[in-house]
Write a protein that holds these residues in place. Structure first.
Motif, PDB file in Angstrom:
ATOM      1  N   TRP A   1      -2.526  -5.711  -7.132  1.00  0.00           N
ATOM      2  CA  TRP A   1      -2.061  -6.614  -6.078  1.00  0.00           C
ATOM      3  C   TRP A   1      -2.908  -6.422  -4.821  1.00  0.00           C
ATOM      4  O   TRP A   1      -3.335  -7.389  -4.188  1.00  0.00           O
ATOM      5  N   LEU A   2      -3.157  -5.165  -4.458  1.00  0.00           N
ATOM      6  CA  LEU A   2      -3.991  -4.890  -3.283  1.00  0.00           C
ATOM      7  C   LEU A   2      -5.423  -5.380  -3.486  1.00  0.00           C
ATOM      8  O   LEU A   2      -6.040  -5.928  -2.567  1.00  0.00           O
TER       9      LEU A   2
ATOM     10  N   VAL B   1      -0.342   0.856 -11.094  1.00  0.00           N
ATOM     11  CA  VAL B   1      -1.501   0.014 -11.413  1.00  0.00           C
ATOM     12  C   VAL B   1      -1.258  -1.424 -10.951  1.00  0.00           C
ATOM     13  O   VAL B   1      -2.155  -2.063 -10.384  1.00  0.00           O
ATOM     14  N   ALA B   2      -0.063  -1.937 -11.159  1.00  0.00           N
ATOM     15  CA  ALA B   2       0.251  -3.305 -10.734  1.00  0.00           C
ATOM     16  C   ALA B   2       0.120  -3.458  -9.218  1.00  0.00           C
ATOM     17  O   ALA B   2      -0.455  -4.444  -8.731  1.00  0.00           O
ATOM     18  N   LEU B   3       0.626  -2.489  -8.492  1.00  0.00           N
ATOM     19  CA  LEU B   3       0.504  -2.545  -7.033  1.00  0.00           C
ATOM     20  C   LEU B   3      -0.956  -2.430  -6.597  1.00  0.00           C
ATOM     21  O   LEU B   3      -1.388  -3.103  -5.647  1.00  0.00           O
TER      22      LEU B   3
ATOM     23  N   VAL C   1      -6.696  -7.694  -5.923  1.00  0.00           N
ATOM     24  CA  VAL C   1      -6.845  -9.127  -6.173  1.00  0.00           C
ATOM     25  C   VAL C   1      -6.136  -9.953  -5.093  1.00  0.00           C
ATOM     26  O   VAL C   1      -6.687 -10.932  -4.591  1.00  0.00           O
ATOM     27  N   GLY C   2      -4.936  -9.554  -4.756  1.00  0.00           N
ATOM     28  CA  GLY C   2      -4.135 -10.332  -3.807  1.00  0.00           C
ATOM     29  C   GLY C   2      -4.612 -10.246  -2.372  1.00  0.00           C
ATOM     30  O   GLY C   2      -4.618 -11.244  -1.651  1.00  0.00           O
ATOM     31  N   TYR C   3      -5.020  -9.058  -1.949  1.00  0.00           N
ATOM     32  CA  TYR C   3      -5.448  -8.870  -0.569  1.00  0.00           C
ATOM     33  C   TYR C   3      -6.950  -8.665  -0.436  1.00  0.00           C
ATOM     34  O   TYR C   3      -7.471  -8.590   0.668  1.00  0.00           O
ATOM     35  N   GLY C   4      -7.643  -8.518  -1.560  1.00  0.00           N
ATOM     36  CA  GLY C   4      -9.102  -8.373  -1.513  1.00  0.00           C
ATOM     37  C   GLY C   4      -9.588  -7.017  -1.039  1.00  0.00           C
ATOM     38  O   GLY C   4     -10.762  -6.882  -0.663  1.00  0.00           O
ATOM     39  N   ILE C   5      -8.739  -6.019  -1.049  1.00  0.00           N
ATOM     40  CA  ILE C   5      -9.168  -4.690  -0.615  1.00  0.00           C
ATOM     41  C   ILE C   5     -10.205  -4.162  -1.598  1.00  0.00           C
ATOM     42  O   ILE C   5      -9.958  -4.083  -2.797  1.00  0.00           O
ATOM     43  N   GLY C   6     -11.362  -3.817  -1.094  1.00  0.00           N
ATOM     44  CA  GLY C   6     -12.426  -3.271  -1.927  1.00  0.00           C
ATOM     45  C   GLY C   6     -13.303  -4.314  -2.578  1.00  0.00           C
ATOM     46  O   GLY C   6     -14.196  -3.970  -3.344  1.00  0.00           O
ATOM     47  N   MET C   7     -13.083  -5.587  -2.275  1.00  0.00           N
ATOM     48  CA  MET C   7     -13.926  -6.639  -2.851  1.00  0.00           C
ATOM     49  C   MET C   7     -15.086  -6.943  -1.906  1.00  0.00           C
ATOM     50  O   MET C   7     -15.013  -6.683  -0.716  1.00  0.00           O
TER      51      MET C   7
ATOM     52  N   LYS D   1       0.829  -1.205   0.000  1.00  0.00           N
ATOM     53  CA  LYS D   1       0.000   0.000   0.000  1.00  0.00           C
ATOM     54  C   LYS D   1       0.869   1.263   0.000  1.00  0.00           C
ATOM     55  O   LYS D   1       0.587   2.220  -0.730  1.00  0.00           O
ATOM     56  N   ALA D   2       1.925   1.257   0.793  1.00  0.00           N
ATOM     57  CA  ALA D   2       2.819   2.422   0.848  1.00  0.00           C
ATOM     58  C   ALA D   2       3.465   2.681  -0.513  1.00  0.00           C
ATOM     59  O   ALA D   2       3.487   3.823  -0.997  1.00  0.00           O
TER      60      ALA D   2
END
Length: 140
Positions: free
Chosen positions: A65-66, A60-62, A68-74, A5-6
């Motif tokens: 990652w946030l 955009v890649a990061l 899809v990878g961490y589910g933030i906003g899903m 995120k940072a």
């Protein structure tokens, strides 16, 4: 996740620095009639656009990652993320438009005035404000 995120925030800020400055170069190019100065400004714009594109790809890649990878906003109750993604697509479109304009300057085919580019330069500010408000306030 906090590291991702940072760095996402750092690359977004860097990407936007380029999006803020590139149209300012276009303002100067639209006002300039000296071929030597135009050539210098086009070279600066070309290098800035390439660098800004690399920053955009990492940002955009990061973000993906946030998401899809961490589910933030899903999941339910995250309408803000759908709105944010819509505005991110608009920002990517703006970035692409900057590239199209750069090619026109490189080919000597610019037909727009410096006033157009002054107004065009305000668009990323508005888009950034909207995205930040969506992310911080999560209104829906």
């Amino acid at each position: 996740m906090l590291w991702v995120k940072a760095f996402h925030i750092v690359f977004i800020a860097s990407w936007f620095a380029g999006l803020f400055y590139l149209p300012r170069l276009y303002v100067n190019l639209a006002q300039q009639s000296d071929p030597a100065v135009q050539s210098c400004l086009v070279g600066m714009a070309r290098r800035l656009y390439r660098f800004t594109t690399m920053l955009a790809i990492v940002a955009v890649a990061l973000g993906l990652w946030l998401y899809v990878g961490y589910g933030i906003g899903m999941g339910p109750g995250n309408g803000w993320m759908h709105a944010k993604l819509f505005f991110v697509l608009l920002i990517i479109g703006y970035h692409h438009a900057c590239g199209v304009m750069l090619r026109k300057f490189e080919q000597g085919r610019n037909t727009r005035s410096h006033k157009f580019y002054r107004w065009f330069n305000e668009i990323p500010v508005l888009l950034l404000v909207v995205v930040v408000l969506l992310v911080v306030l999560k209104p829906f």
